[in-house]
Design a protein around this motif. Structure first.
Motif, PDB file in Angstrom:
ATOM      1  N   VAL A  10       0.843  -1.201   0.000  1.00  0.00           N
ATOM      2  CA  VAL A  10       0.000   0.000   0.000  1.00  0.00           C
ATOM      3  C   VAL A  10       0.877   1.249   0.000  1.00  0.00           C
ATOM      4  N   LEU A  11       1.927   1.246   0.819  1.00  0.00           N
ATOM      5  CA  LEU A  11       2.834   2.402   0.849  1.00  0.00           C
ATOM      6  C   LEU A  11       3.525   2.616  -0.497  1.00  0.00           C
ATOM      7  N   MET A  12       3.980   1.541  -1.118  1.00  0.00           N
ATOM      8  CA  MET A  12       4.633   1.672  -2.423  1.00  0.00           C
ATOM      9  C   MET A  12       3.636   2.048  -3.513  1.00  0.00           C
ATOM     10  N   ALA A  13       2.388   1.589  -3.397  1.00  0.00           N
ATOM     11  CA  ALA A  13       1.366   1.995  -4.370  1.00  0.00           C
ATOM     12  C   ALA A  13       1.104   3.494  -4.247  1.00  0.00           C
ATOM     13  N   ILE A  77       8.947  -1.620 -10.980  1.00  0.00           N
ATOM     14  CA  ILE A  77       9.393  -0.464 -10.198  1.00  0.00           C
ATOM     15  C   ILE A  77      10.876  -0.600  -9.852  1.00  0.00           C
ATOM     16  N   VAL A  78      11.306  -1.807  -9.498  1.00  0.00           N
ATOM     17  CA  VAL A  78      12.729  -2.050  -9.226  1.00  0.00           C
ATOM     18  C   VAL A  78      13.561  -1.674 -10.448  1.00  0.00           C
ATOM     19  N   PHE A  79      13.147  -2.140 -11.612  1.00  0.00           N
ATOM     20  CA  PHE A  79      13.874  -1.836 -12.851  1.00  0.00           C
ATOM     21  C   PHE A  79      13.936  -0.333 -13.092  1.00  0.00           C
ATOM     22  N   CYS A  85      19.095   5.214 -11.208  1.00  0.00           N
ATOM     23  CA  CYS A  85      20.437   5.201 -10.606  1.00  0.00           C
ATOM     24  C   CYS A  85      21.514   5.187 -11.679  1.00  0.00           C
ATOM     25  N   THR A  86      21.323   4.345 -12.678  1.00  0.00           N
ATOM     26  CA  THR A  86      22.296   4.243 -13.766  1.00  0.00           C
ATOM     27  C   THR A  86      22.402   5.556 -14.541  1.00  0.00           C
ATOM     28  N   LEU A  87      21.269   6.154 -14.850  1.00  0.00           N
ATOM     29  CA  LEU A  87      21.289   7.432 -15.559  1.00  0.00           C
ATOM     30  C   LEU A  87      21.984   8.511 -14.735  1.00  0.00           C
ATOM     31  N   SER A  88      21.768   8.493 -13.446  1.00  0.00           N
ATOM     32  CA  SER A  88      22.406   9.483 -12.582  1.00  0.00           C
ATOM     33  C   SER A  88      23.918   9.314 -12.570  1.00  0.00           C
ATOM     34  N   VAL A  89      24.372   8.080 -12.513  1.00  0.00           N
ATOM     35  CA  VAL A  89      25.818   7.820 -12.494  1.00  0.00           C
ATOM     36  C   VAL A  89      26.455   8.239 -13.819  1.00  0.00           C
ATOM     37  N   TYR A 101      17.952   7.097  -2.272  1.00  0.00           N
ATOM     38  CA  TYR A 101      16.481   7.029  -2.262  1.00  0.00           C
ATOM     39  C   TYR A 101      15.977   5.983  -3.250  1.00  0.00           C
ATOM     40  N   TRP A 102      16.475   6.039  -4.482  1.00  0.00           N
ATOM     41  CA  TRP A 102      16.038   5.082  -5.496  1.00  0.00           C
ATOM     42  C   TRP A 102      16.404   3.653  -5.114  1.00  0.00           C
ATOM     43  N   LEU A 103      17.561   3.457  -4.517  1.00  0.00           N
ATOM     44  CA  LEU A 103      17.965   2.110  -4.099  1.00  0.00           C
ATOM     45  C   LEU A 103      17.091   1.589  -2.959  1.00  0.00           C
ATOM     46  N   ILE A 104      16.677   2.468  -2.052  1.00  0.00           N
ATOM     47  CA  ILE A 104      15.780   2.048  -0.968  1.00  0.00           C
ATOM     48  C   ILE A 104      14.430   1.631  -1.528  1.00  0.00           C
ATOM     49  N   VAL A 105      13.888   2.423  -2.450  1.00  0.00           N
ATOM     50  CA  VAL A 105      12.612   2.062  -3.085  1.00  0.00           C
ATOM     51  C   VAL A 105      12.761   0.738  -3.834  1.00  0.00           C
ATOM     52  N   ALA A 106      13.871   0.564  -4.546  1.00  0.00           N
ATOM     53  CA  ALA A 106      14.110  -0.686  -5.275  1.00  0.00           C
ATOM     54  C   ALA A 106      14.197  -1.871  -4.315  1.00  0.00           C
ATOM     55  N   ALA A 107      14.852  -1.689  -3.182  1.00  0.00           N
ATOM     56  CA  ALA A 107      14.980  -2.772  -2.202  1.00  0.00           C
ATOM     57  C   ALA A 107      13.616  -3.148  -1.619  1.00  0.00           C
TER      58      ALA A 107
END
Length: 119
Positions: A10-13, A77-79, A85-89, A101-107
């Protein structure tokens, strides 16, 4: 475990739905300068995909049909988060706070996908 997964879903939705609404009102560059290379059409397509994923995180479990869509939505969503993250790097303007932040959401979404796949 089931209650924890439901709370996270629910939180991720909510998170993903709000992210989609944000994408409809802001360009990629306005959101994060490291995402400036994403064309506007793809940015809007990502917003639509996020809306579908937000629905896919909750509705299939509630209706007890097509529950595998929960895992698929979470993996999409993980992808997307790993893509950001990749684009940022590779953009040359690395924003470590955004990457974290993006890695936490992905995890969290990876945990949901794994938990629902094995439930």
């Amino acid at each position: 475990m089931n209650i924890l997964l439901w709370v996270l879903q629910v939180l991720m939705a909510l998170h993903t739905g709000l992210g989609a609404a944000w994408k409809f009102t802001k360009t990629a560059e306005e959101t994060n300068p490291s995402l400036a290379m994403i064309p506007y059409g793809i940015w809007i397509a990502l917003a639509i995909i996020e809306l579908l994923c937000a629905i896919g995180l909750v509705v299939p479990g509630y209706l007890k049909r097509y529950t595998s869509l929960i895992s698929i939505s979470a993996l999409i969503i993980v992808f997307e988060m790993l893509m950001f993250c990749t684009l940022s790097v590779f953009s040359g303007t690395v924003d470590y706070a955004s990457i974290a932040y993006w890695l936490i959401v992905a995890a969290i979404c990876g945990f949901i996908a794994f938990g629902r796949r094995n439930a």
